[in-house]
Design a protein around this motif. Structure first.
Motif, PDB file in Angstrom:
ATOM      1  N   GLN A  43       5.342   2.161   2.284  1.00  0.00           N
ATOM      2  CA  GLN A  43       6.059   1.470   3.365  1.00  0.00           C
ATOM      3  C   GLN A  43       7.234   0.738   2.723  1.00  0.00           C
ATOM      4  OE1 GLN A  43       2.996  -0.946   5.249  1.00  0.00           O
ATOM      5  NE2 GLN A  43       3.157   0.360   7.054  1.00  0.00           N
ATOM      6  N   GLY A  44       8.424   1.319   2.859  1.00  0.00           N
ATOM      7  CA  GLY A  44       9.599   0.730   2.223  1.00  0.00           C
ATOM      8  C   GLY A  44       9.469   0.805   0.719  1.00  0.00           C
ATOM      9  N   SER A  45       9.375  -0.355   0.081  1.00  0.00           N
ATOM     10  CA  SER A  45       9.222  -0.388  -1.374  1.00  0.00           C
ATOM     11  C   SER A  45       7.784  -0.693  -1.803  1.00  0.00           C
ATOM     12  CB  SER A  45      10.168  -1.439  -1.966  1.00  0.00           C
ATOM     13  OG  SER A  45       9.813  -2.727  -1.488  1.00  0.00           O
ATOM     14  N   GLN A  46       6.883  -0.880  -0.846  1.00  0.00           N
ATOM     15  CA  GLN A  46       5.483  -1.197  -1.138  1.00  0.00           C
ATOM     16  C   GLN A  46       4.635   0.077  -1.154  1.00  0.00           C
ATOM     17  OE1 GLN A  46       4.275  -4.344  -1.672  1.00  0.00           O
ATOM     18  NE2 GLN A  46       6.308  -5.219  -1.414  1.00  0.00           N
ATOM     19  N   VAL A  47       3.691   0.147  -2.100  1.00  0.00           N
ATOM     20  CA  VAL A  47       2.783   1.286  -2.215  1.00  0.00           C
ATOM     21  C   VAL A  47       1.351   0.777  -2.218  1.00  0.00           C
ATOM     22  CG1 VAL A  47       2.065   3.237  -3.618  1.00  0.00           C
ATOM     23  CG2 VAL A  47       4.466   2.586  -3.544  1.00  0.00           C
ATOM     24  N   ILE A  48       0.503   1.415  -1.412  1.00  0.00           N
ATOM     25  CA  ILE A  48      -0.921   1.090  -1.373  1.00  0.00           C
ATOM     26  C   ILE A  48      -1.692   2.395  -1.515  1.00  0.00           C
ATOM     27  CG2 ILE A  48      -2.825   0.160  -0.007  1.00  0.00           C
ATOM     28  CD1 ILE A  48      -0.777  -1.577   1.444  1.00  0.00           C
ATOM     29  N   ARG A  62      -5.709   5.128 -11.900  1.00  0.00           N
ATOM     30  CA  ARG A  62      -4.466   4.369 -12.126  1.00  0.00           C
ATOM     31  C   ARG A  62      -3.426   4.842 -11.131  1.00  0.00           C
ATOM     32  NH1 ARG A  62      -2.571   3.792 -18.335  1.00  0.00           N
ATOM     33  NH2 ARG A  62      -1.396   2.065 -17.514  1.00  0.00           N
ATOM     34  N   LEU A  63      -2.674   3.895 -10.605  1.00  0.00           N
ATOM     35  CA  LEU A  63      -1.585   4.188  -9.679  1.00  0.00           C
ATOM     36  C   LEU A  63      -0.277   4.262 -10.463  1.00  0.00           C
ATOM     37  CD1 LEU A  63      -0.531   4.472  -6.743  1.00  0.00           C
ATOM     38  CD2 LEU A  63      -0.303   1.975  -6.725  1.00  0.00           C
ATOM     39  N   HIS A  64       0.482   5.332 -10.244  1.00  0.00           N
ATOM     40  CA  HIS A  64       1.769   5.528 -10.917  1.00  0.00           C
ATOM     41  C   HIS A  64       2.864   5.587  -9.852  1.00  0.00           C
ATOM     42  CE1 HIS A  64      -0.451   6.568 -14.569  1.00  0.00           C
ATOM     43  NE2 HIS A  64      -1.246   7.249 -13.773  1.00  0.00           N
ATOM     44  N   ILE A  65       3.905   4.792 -10.050  1.00  0.00           N
ATOM     45  CA  ILE A  65       5.005   4.723  -9.084  1.00  0.00           C
ATOM     46  C   ILE A  65       6.309   5.018  -9.799  1.00  0.00           C
ATOM     47  CG2 ILE A  65       6.234   3.270  -7.434  1.00  0.00           C
ATOM     48  CD1 ILE A  65       3.661   1.557  -7.275  1.00  0.00           C
ATOM     49  N   CYS A  94       8.377  -1.042  -5.851  1.00  0.00           N
ATOM     50  CA  CYS A  94       9.689  -0.932  -6.483  1.00  0.00           C
ATOM     51  C   CYS A  94      10.559  -2.022  -5.861  1.00  0.00           C
ATOM     52  CB  CYS A  94      10.318   0.437  -6.204  1.00  0.00           C
ATOM     53  SG  CYS A  94       9.488   1.819  -6.998  1.00  0.00           S
ATOM     54  N   TRP A  95      11.697  -2.300  -6.456  1.00  0.00           N
ATOM     55  CA  TRP A  95      12.618  -3.254  -5.836  1.00  0.00           C
ATOM     56  C   TRP A  95      13.299  -2.623  -4.632  1.00  0.00           C
ATOM     57  CZ3 TRP A  95      12.550  -8.230  -6.629  1.00  0.00           C
ATOM     58  CH2 TRP A  95      12.010  -8.705  -7.816  1.00  0.00           C
ATOM     59  N   LYS A  96      13.590  -1.345  -4.743  1.00  0.00           N
ATOM     60  CA  LYS A  96      14.235  -0.620  -3.636  1.00  0.00           C
ATOM     61  C   LYS A  96      13.338   0.531  -3.210  1.00  0.00           C
ATOM     62  CE  LYS A  96      18.254  -2.689  -3.085  1.00  0.00           C
ATOM     63  NZ  LYS A  96      18.833  -3.067  -1.823  1.00  0.00           N
ATOM     64  N   GLU A  97      13.882   1.747  -3.140  1.00  0.00           N
ATOM     65  CA  GLU A  97      13.143   2.892  -2.626  1.00  0.00           C
ATOM     66  C   GLU A  97      12.166   3.466  -3.660  1.00  0.00           C
ATOM     67  OE1 GLU A  97      16.579   3.063  -2.919  1.00  0.00           O
ATOM     68  OE2 GLU A  97      17.083   2.358  -0.928  1.00  0.00           O
ATOM     69  N   VAL A  98      11.103   4.091  -3.148  1.00  0.00           N
ATOM     70  CA  VAL A  98      10.095   4.756  -3.965  1.00  0.00           C
ATOM     71  C   VAL A  98      10.386   6.253  -3.959  1.00  0.00           C
ATOM     72  CG1 VAL A  98       7.636   5.289  -4.176  1.00  0.00           C
ATOM     73  CG2 VAL A  98       8.367   3.004  -3.442  1.00  0.00           C
ATOM     74  N   ARG A  99      10.437   6.860  -5.155  1.00  0.00           N
ATOM     75  CA  ARG A  99      10.680   8.304  -5.252  1.00  0.00           C
ATOM     76  C   ARG A  99       9.375   9.089  -5.145  1.00  0.00           C
ATOM     77  NH1 ARG A  99      14.040  10.154 -10.122  1.00  0.00           N
ATOM     78  NH2 ARG A  99      15.655   9.313  -8.773  1.00  0.00           N
ATOM     79  N   SER A 100       8.379   8.730  -5.940  1.00  0.00           N
ATOM     80  CA  SER A 100       7.112   9.448  -5.896  1.00  0.00           C
ATOM     81  C   SER A 100       5.969   8.535  -6.315  1.00  0.00           C
ATOM     82  CB  SER A 100       7.147  10.699  -6.785  1.00  0.00           C
ATOM     83  OG  SER A 100       7.358  10.335  -8.121  1.00  0.00           O
ATOM     84  N   VAL A 101       4.767   8.920  -5.884  1.00  0.00           N
ATOM     85  CA  VAL A 101       3.555   8.146  -6.139  1.00  0.00           C
ATOM     86  C   VAL A 101       2.426   9.130  -6.455  1.00  0.00           C
ATOM     87  CG1 VAL A 101       1.856   6.604  -5.115  1.00  0.00           C
ATOM     88  CG2 VAL A 101       4.250   6.328  -4.558  1.00  0.00           C
TER      89      VAL A 101
END
Length: 108
Positions: A43-48, A62-65, A94-101
């Motif tokens: 959601q935006g720059s947040q990853v769950i 482990r979560l990789h962003i 991320c501070w801005k957009e997320v490319r992949s998770v």
């Protein structure tokens, strides 16, 4: 009956393997099921990520962003052991957009 020269060694090898007792022959190992089932949400720059382990063996997740901007640092979470029938929550941003998770799995 005479066997051809190319077939004779194969026949001897098969006969030797068949004459071994059951416990002496090498067996292929059957892999036990392993690995948590993980769902990720951005959601935006947040990853769950929620990871549920349905198996008897523990799973270290482990979560990789990977962030989109070149100046934004990619992150890896600390490893978390997920026991049998347990669910864990992993977060990052991320501070801005997320490319992949993605989530990695390892046996503890």
């Amino acid at each position: 009956m005479r066997l051809s020269r190319s077939l004779a060694p194969v026949t001897v090898a098969v006969a030797l393997v068949m004459s071994l007792p059951y416990g002496a022959a090498p067996h292929a190992r059957v892999a036990e099921p392993f690995g948590s089932e993980c769902r990720t949400r951005v959601q935006g720059s947040q990853v769950i990520a929620y990871c549920h382990n349905p198996y008897a063996d523990a799973d270290r997740v482990r979560l990789h962003i990977e962030c989109s901007r070149w100046w934004d640092l990619d992150t890896d979470s600390s490893p978390i052991d997920t026991g049998p029938a347990a669910t864990v929550r992993l977060t990052g941003r991320c501070w801005k957009e997320v490319r992949s998770v993605w989530v990695s799995h390892q046996k503890p």
